[in-house]
Scaffold this motif. Structure first.
Motif, PDB file in Angstrom:
ATOM      1  N   ILE A 140     -24.495 -27.087  14.979  1.00  0.00           N
ATOM      2  CA  ILE A 140     -23.147 -26.688  14.558  1.00  0.00           C
ATOM      3  C   ILE A 140     -23.261 -25.639  13.460  1.00  0.00           C
ATOM      4  O   ILE A 140     -24.313 -25.498  12.826  1.00  0.00           O
ATOM      5  CB  ILE A 140     -22.313 -27.881  14.025  1.00  0.00           C
ATOM      6  N   GLN A 141     -22.194 -24.895  13.239  1.00  0.00           N
ATOM      7  CA  GLN A 141     -22.141 -23.934  12.146  1.00  0.00           C
ATOM      8  C   GLN A 141     -21.442 -24.584  10.964  1.00  0.00           C
ATOM      9  O   GLN A 141     -20.335 -25.115  11.089  1.00  0.00           O
ATOM     10  CB  GLN A 141     -21.389 -22.670  12.567  1.00  0.00           C
ATOM     11  N   LEU A 142     -22.111 -24.577   9.805  1.00  0.00           N
ATOM     12  CA  LEU A 142     -21.580 -25.242   8.618  1.00  0.00           C
ATOM     13  C   LEU A 142     -20.804 -24.293   7.709  1.00  0.00           C
ATOM     14  O   LEU A 142     -19.883 -24.715   7.015  1.00  0.00           O
ATOM     15  CB  LEU A 142     -22.720 -25.889   7.820  1.00  0.00           C
ATOM     16  N   PHE A 143     -21.189 -23.004   7.701  1.00  0.00           N
ATOM     17  CA  PHE A 143     -20.542 -22.019   6.839  1.00  0.00           C
ATOM     18  C   PHE A 143     -20.093 -20.818   7.662  1.00  0.00           C
ATOM     19  O   PHE A 143     -20.652 -20.517   8.713  1.00  0.00           O
ATOM     20  CB  PHE A 143     -21.492 -21.532   5.738  1.00  0.00           C
ATOM     21  N   SER A 144     -19.074 -20.144   7.133  1.00  0.00           N
ATOM     22  CA  SER A 144     -18.641 -18.883   7.728  1.00  0.00           C
ATOM     23  C   SER A 144     -18.365 -17.904   6.594  1.00  0.00           C
ATOM     24  O   SER A 144     -18.231 -18.299   5.427  1.00  0.00           O
ATOM     25  CB  SER A 144     -17.385 -19.089   8.580  1.00  0.00           C
TER      26      SER A 144
ATOM     27  N   ALA B 266     -14.759 -26.141   9.609  1.00  0.00           N
ATOM     28  CA  ALA B 266     -14.155 -27.476   9.730  1.00  0.00           C
ATOM     29  C   ALA B 266     -15.237 -28.537   9.888  1.00  0.00           C
ATOM     30  O   ALA B 266     -15.160 -29.624   9.302  1.00  0.00           O
ATOM     31  CB  ALA B 266     -13.205 -27.500  10.930  1.00  0.00           C
ATOM     32  N   ALA B 267     -16.289 -28.228  10.673  1.00  0.00           N
ATOM     33  CA  ALA B 267     -17.395 -29.172  10.828  1.00  0.00           C
ATOM     34  C   ALA B 267     -18.132 -29.362   9.502  1.00  0.00           C
ATOM     35  O   ALA B 267     -18.566 -30.465   9.159  1.00  0.00           O
ATOM     36  CB  ALA B 267     -18.356 -28.676  11.903  1.00  0.00           C
ATOM     37  N   GLY B 268     -18.273 -28.264   8.750  1.00  0.00           N
ATOM     38  CA  GLY B 268     -18.936 -28.359   7.452  1.00  0.00           C
ATOM     39  C   GLY B 268     -18.159 -29.221   6.467  1.00  0.00           C
ATOM     40  O   GLY B 268     -18.740 -30.015   5.717  1.00  0.00           O
ATOM     41  N   GLU B 269     -16.836 -29.070   6.463  1.00  0.00           N
ATOM     42  CA  GLU B 269     -15.989 -29.883   5.587  1.00  0.00           C
ATOM     43  C   GLU B 269     -16.171 -31.366   5.900  1.00  0.00           C
ATOM     44  O   GLU B 269     -16.256 -32.204   5.005  1.00  0.00           O
ATOM     45  CB  GLU B 269     -14.514 -29.488   5.787  1.00  0.00           C
ATOM     46  N   GLN B 270     -16.224 -31.681   7.180  1.00  0.00           N
ATOM     47  CA  GLN B 270     -16.367 -33.072   7.581  1.00  0.00           C
ATOM     48  C   GLN B 270     -17.757 -33.601   7.240  1.00  0.00           C
ATOM     49  O   GLN B 270     -17.909 -34.722   6.759  1.00  0.00           O
ATOM     50  CB  GLN B 270     -16.108 -33.202   9.079  1.00  0.00           C
TER      51      GLN B 270
END
Length: 321
Positions: free
Chosen positions: A70-74, A84-88
């Motif tokens: 998944i991508q954690l940062f943008s 959103a995945a990173g926030e979770q």
């Protein structure tokens, strides 16, 4: 045909499964890098905090993203943002880091006979314990001391200390509690405030002054209403109020001359003796609560715990009661 023919030997599936699990468990170093970067939203600041290079932080986060797929940062206009995945994921990562850190701390210190871990409410620690703790150190130079500040009214958790000093009525399940004297509450203020307004002579005069209250989202209560009843002026209004969420900043605000705070005998005695606070009225209210030395029953027979308990009950109690 034998049903086992052509199948891998016994245990191969288990080993392959173990490798798969390990491949999908990120390293603690990667989690720490991610958590720091997520908190700062800046790889450079995360690197400084963890004493790593920015390249190392980027490498750890890239490996973590590959592990999770998944991508954690943008990037948004040059600014780093969590997806959103990173926030979770960061919420769970923080829980894991906190739990592992706590478990490591316990494992490395709990069983050491030469280290005493003391949990203490912040105000008592600063006002009553630290001014006298050198006496205990002189008596027991073989013990290293570790202090852990207890948050008032926090949800109960497994104790990560050998002994603690807490405030209440003495009912801590699984603990042995030793009362540190009777507690009295009464208003205190800076002597500078009395110099500015010498007419603060009776409780009714408080209506012209600023009082300092203590309260929190967990427990909005202080002893002002009870003391006002004792002083014969129930429901008295005040010119202004300042509210602090913890006791220590409330006392410090009073020392700075910002108003009048409700003191506790065990924690204002030192400031009164040094002339930082004075008692404008000769009216005290006995409190049903008090400070207690609280010892987990599983640890009360340890030599280091017995040494601290004896010193508190023989020496510290005499100085704060």
């Amino acid at each position: 045909m034998n049903s086992l023919q052509g199948r891998p030997p016994y245990g191969a599936d288990q080993k392959r499964g173990a490798r798969t699990v390990r491949r999908h468990l990120p390293s603690m170093r990667a989690l720490q890098a991610f958590e720091a970067a997520a908190r700062h939203l800046n790889f450079t600041r995360a690197a400084v905090e963890l004493n790593l290079t920015q390249t190392a932080i980027s490498h750890q986060i890239r490996n973590l993203e590959e592990t999770l797929d998944i991508q954690l940062f943008s990037r948004d206009g040059g600014r780093l943002r969590l997806t959103a995945a990173g926030e979770q994921y960061v919420a769970s990562a923080r829980l894991v880091i906190a739990e592992i850190s706590l478990a490591t701390d316990r494992a490395s210190h709990e069983q050491r006979d030469d280290t005493l871990t003391i949990g203490c409410l912040g105000t008592f620690e600063i006002k009553s314990l630290l001014p006298h703790i050198s006496e205990f150190q002189d008596r027991h130079p073989e013990l290293a001391l570790r202090f852990k500040t207890i948050i008032p009214n926090a949800p109960p958790a497994r104790p990560d200390y050998d002994v603690s000093i807490q405030y209440g009525v003495g009912d801590w399940p699984g603990m042995t509690a030793y009362k540190l004297g009777e507690e009295e509450v009464f208003p205190v203020c800076s002597p500078r405030l009395l110099e500015k307004d010498p007419d603060l002579r009776e409780p009714a005069d408080l209506e012209r002054h600023t009082i300092i209250r203590t309260g929190s989202p967990l427990l909005v209560r202080d002893d002002w209403p009870f003391w006002l009843d004792r002083a014969g002026v129930p429901g008295l209004g005040f010119a202004r109020e300042i509210t602090c969420d913890l006791l220590y900043p409330a006392f410090q605000a009073a020392i700075e001359g910002l108003g009048i705070v409700m003191g506790r005998s065990a924690v204002v005695r030192h400031d009164i003796s040094r002339g930082l606070l004075v008692e404008p009225f000769d009216i005290r209210l006995h409190s049903p609560s008090a400070y207690y030395l609280v010892v987990p029953q599983a640890r009360e027979n340890l030599a280091k715990v017995e040494a601290f308990r004896d010193w508190v009950l023989e020496e510290l109690l005499r100085k704060i009661a």
